[in-house]
Design an enzyme around this catalytic site. Structure first.
Site, PDB file in Angstrom:
ATOM      1  N   HIS A 185       0.822  -1.212   0.000  1.00 48.86           N
ATOM      2  CA  HIS A 185       0.000   0.000   0.000  1.00 48.86           C
ATOM      3  C   HIS A 185       0.856   1.262   0.000  1.00 48.86           C
ATOM      4  CE1 HIS A 185      -3.994  -2.058   1.076  1.00 48.86           C
ATOM      5  NE2 HIS A 185      -4.035  -1.583  -0.144  1.00 48.86           N
ATOM      6  N   GLU A 427       0.807  -9.009 -36.625  1.00 48.14           N
ATOM      7  CA  GLU A 427       1.977  -9.345 -35.800  1.00 48.14           C
ATOM      8  C   GLU A 427       2.820 -10.456 -36.416  1.00 48.14           C
ATOM      9  OE1 GLU A 427       0.720 -10.459 -31.839  1.00 48.14           O
ATOM     10  OE2 GLU A 427      -0.980 -11.615 -32.562  1.00 48.14           O
ATOM     11  N   ASP A 451       5.185  -8.964 -31.015  1.00 50.02           N
ATOM     12  CA  ASP A 451       5.450 -10.146 -31.830  1.00 50.02           C
ATOM     13  C   ASP A 451       5.990  -9.770 -33.204  1.00 50.02           C
ATOM     14  OD1 ASP A 451       4.938 -12.485 -30.315  1.00 50.02           O
ATOM     15  OD2 ASP A 451       2.823 -11.937 -30.279  1.00 50.02           O
TER      16      ASP A 451
HETATM   17  C1  PEP Z   1       1.925  -7.827 -29.515  1.00 48.54           C
HETATM   18  O1  PEP Z   1       2.387  -8.893 -29.912  1.00 48.54           O
HETATM   19  O2  PEP Z   1       2.402  -6.710 -29.783  1.00 48.54           O
HETATM   20  C2  PEP Z   1       0.729  -7.817 -28.646  1.00 48.54           C
HETATM   21  C3  PEP Z   1       0.109  -6.716 -28.324  1.00 48.54           C
HETATM   22  O3  PEP Z   1       0.326  -9.016 -28.153  1.00 48.54           O
HETATM   23  P1  PEP Z   1       1.025  -9.806 -26.940  1.00 48.54           P
HETATM   24  O4  PEP Z   1       2.058  -8.900 -26.349  1.00 48.54           O
HETATM   25  O5  PEP Z   1      -0.092 -10.131 -26.011  1.00 48.54           O
HETATM   26  O6  PEP Z   1       1.595 -10.990 -27.632  1.00 48.54           O
HETATM   27 MG    MG Z   2       1.235 -10.696 -29.780  1.00 43.52          MG
END
Ligand code: PEP
Ligand code: MG
Length: 570
Positions: A185, A427, A451
């Site tokens: 907290h 992605e 990704d």
């Molecule tokens: C990404 O890949 O940019 C994304 C937003 O998905 P995650 O990070 O959940 O894979």
């Molecule tokens: Mg992703």
């Protein structure tokens, strides 16, 4: 010399140390007689009442501190506390102080043994409450930080929620302590007050002296002792920039994001659940650009049922009052597992059985989730987002399934949004190259740079050894982003971004110039992004983006972005 801890509340402070030592009490260990039992029980009840009364009249530093105080009132008034203490007095014939100490120790132990980091930290709340009731029993008025004679960085073994709730926020530049975690907290109060804090420093009280000049860097989580002149100067500059960013964030967070030449941009937030949504809205988010539903699955003991999912999506949609809620279908596999579902061991999990690839094989999971989203769609502005898309066929398949589930709901007499929009994550490299085809089958794109960067550069996003190569400012990634946005615009549709790049203020001006329509960021960055957008023109941003896209290496790109950012003083 640098001393390390855990950064608990962002910021930098430069100043002198105030060593804050707790008021120590000695516990009376005497046994009592049966005749004294009633008197001792009256004492504990009086002490708790007096403590609760003090809490009720307490002047607190912030809304968060008020909430903590309300929680402490509840915990202190819990009959379990007085009952357990009274039982010990009666059954063990021990005096009230010893009985209270033992009750609190038991409660603290229960929380300390919990796995969940948040619940573990509730032990500190019980210690705090116990200590304050003890002061009442002993008639001691403890030392506080409520009035300091000058500006200080407070250093302590442990600052309790009581200490941080009542501290003189005009004179506390920052604080650091031996104990504590990020979700205590005290850390939460520091975050809401905007006071830099470093916790878990183990022995900081042994290493600094009262009045000593130090730098508290609560971004890196360090304290710098005996800083040289150049270091102080660098930190003073950092401090000024952060101060300005904070002011601008506050100024713009509830404004619309519109460039000086009139381009309207949506600034929304990423969430993993309802609590993120609440804080995102408090930071000025105009909706949700990415609801990562994985957490809903990871928190459960089995695949969450339709009713459970529906109630969460509905609550989120209603809280947003018509603002967009983009729900991503389950993106499990890769780095995210479930403890009730066994994933086969894979050579390359990030290239493996992940996201829709799992759900196309297990359509019951997909059906449950899509039905829940469809049902929630009548309660707000809900859209569906599909992760890890590599082909037109995947979207077509989802659209077909959606038609089936819509038909089912119709027959069941359940309402849903007939025109619910479906977007896809960009992605994978395949989705970049296929963008012009993919956009024909969906309503919008959302770029997942986390990704996308790893797949375009073939650099594992979680591998420390090659993290220097993992950079979304790499020209290959930037050119992909530019192409994707152009493809959506040619089709009269829009592109957002929900990967980490959209939360990076160094990227905002560039992405704006590349034509990005929506930024989905972590809540805390919403105001900063809005402040940049509101202070520039789209025309200039476009010219800047063209200049950046001409460059063929990441170092030059970063230098140019930094130079621009310094120009904005952001
Ligand atoms: C990404 O890949 O940019 C994304 C937003 O998905 P995650 O990070 O959940 O894979
Ligand atoms: Mg992703």
């Amino acid at each position: 010399m640098k001393l390390h801890g855990i950064a608990a509340s962002d910021g930098v402070a430069i100043g002198k140390v105030f060593l804050f030592e707790k008021t120590e009490v000695e516990i009376n260990k005497d046994k009592i007689t049966a005749e004294q039992v009633d008197t001792e029980i009256t004492k504990i009840s009086d002490a708790i009442n007096s403590y609760v009364e003090e809490l009720q009249n307490r002047e607190t530093t912030s809304e968060a501190a008020q909430e903590v105080t309300a929680a402490h009132i509840e915990l202190a008034s819990d009959p379990a506390l007085i009952d357990s203490t009274s039982d010990k007095i009666k059954n063990q014939l021990i005096n009230v102080e010893l009985a209270l100490e033992s009750t609190i120790d038991e409660m603290v132990m229960v929380f300390e043994m919990m796995d969940d980091a948040y619940l573990k930290e509730r032990a500190a709340d019980y210690r705090d409450i116990g200590q304050n009731i003890m002061y009442k029993l002993k008639g001691i008025v403890p030392k506080t930080l409520s009035s300091l004679d000058d500006d200080y960085i407070v250093i302590s073994d442990e600052l309790t929620p009581t200490d941080t709730s009542t501290m003189d926020k005009d004179h506390v530049l920052g604080f650091a302590m031996n104990l504590g975690g990020k979700t205590s907290h005290s850390s939460i109060i520091a975050q809401t007050l905007g006071i830099p804090a470093v916790v878990g420093m183990k022995d900081i009280t042994e290493n600094v002296e009262n009045g000593e000049f130090i730098i508290l860097d609560a971004i890196e989580g360090v304290i710098i002792k005996n800083p040289d002149e150049a270091t102080v100067k660098a930190y003073e500059e950092k401090f000024e920039i952060m101060k300005r960013t904070k002011e601008l964030t506050e100024k713009y967070k509830f404004e619309d994001a519109v460039t000086k030449d009139g381009k309207d941009i949506e600034v929304v937030c990423n969430i993993g659940g309802i609590s993120d949504l609440v804080s995102g809205l408090e930071e000025g988010a105009e909706g949700v650009g990415l609801f990562r539903t994985e957490f809903l699955y990871m928190e459960s003991n089995d695949f969450p049922e339709e009713e459970k999912q529906f109630s969460v999506y509905k609550e989120a949609a209603e809280k947003l009052e018509g603002k967009p809620l983009i729900i991503r279908t389950l993106d499990i596999g890769g780095d995210k597992g479930l403890n009730y579902f066994e994933f086969p061991k894979e050579e390359n999990p990030f290239l493996g059985w992940r996201a829709l690839r799992v759900q196309f094989d297990k359509t019951d999971i997909l059906r449950t989730q899509l039905r829940a989203i469809l049902r929630a769609s009548t309660f707000g502005n809900v859209k569906i987002l599909l992760p890890m898309i590599i082909s037109v066929n995947e979207i077509k398949k989802i659209q077909e399934l959606l038609e089936v589930y819509k038909e089912e709901l119709k027959l069941e007499g359940i309402e849903y949004d007939e025109n619910i929009e479906v977007g896809i994550m960009i992605e994978t490299p395949a989705s970049v190259f296929m963008a012009r085809d993919l956009i024909k089958y969906c309503d919008f794109f959302s770029i997942g740079t986390n990704d996308l960067t790893q797949y375009i550069l073939a650099v594992d996003r979680g591998n420390e050894k090659i993290s220097h190569l993992y950079d979304y400012f790499n020209p290959a990634v930037l050119r992909a982003i530019k192409e994707v946005i152009a493809a959506s615009h040619e089709a009269g549709k829009w592109t957002g971004m929900c990967g980490s790049m959209s939360s990076d203020s160094l990227a905002t001006y560039l992405l704006l110039g590349m034509g990005l329509d929506e930024f989905s960021a972590v809540g805390a960055k919403v105001g900063t992004i809005k402040s940049i957008i509101n202070n520039v023109t789209l025309e200039d941003a476009k010219k800047f983006a063209d200049e950046v896209l001409e460059l063929d290496n990441v170092e030059e790109i970063r230098n140019l972005l930094k130079a621009k950012s310094n120009e904005f003083k952001l």
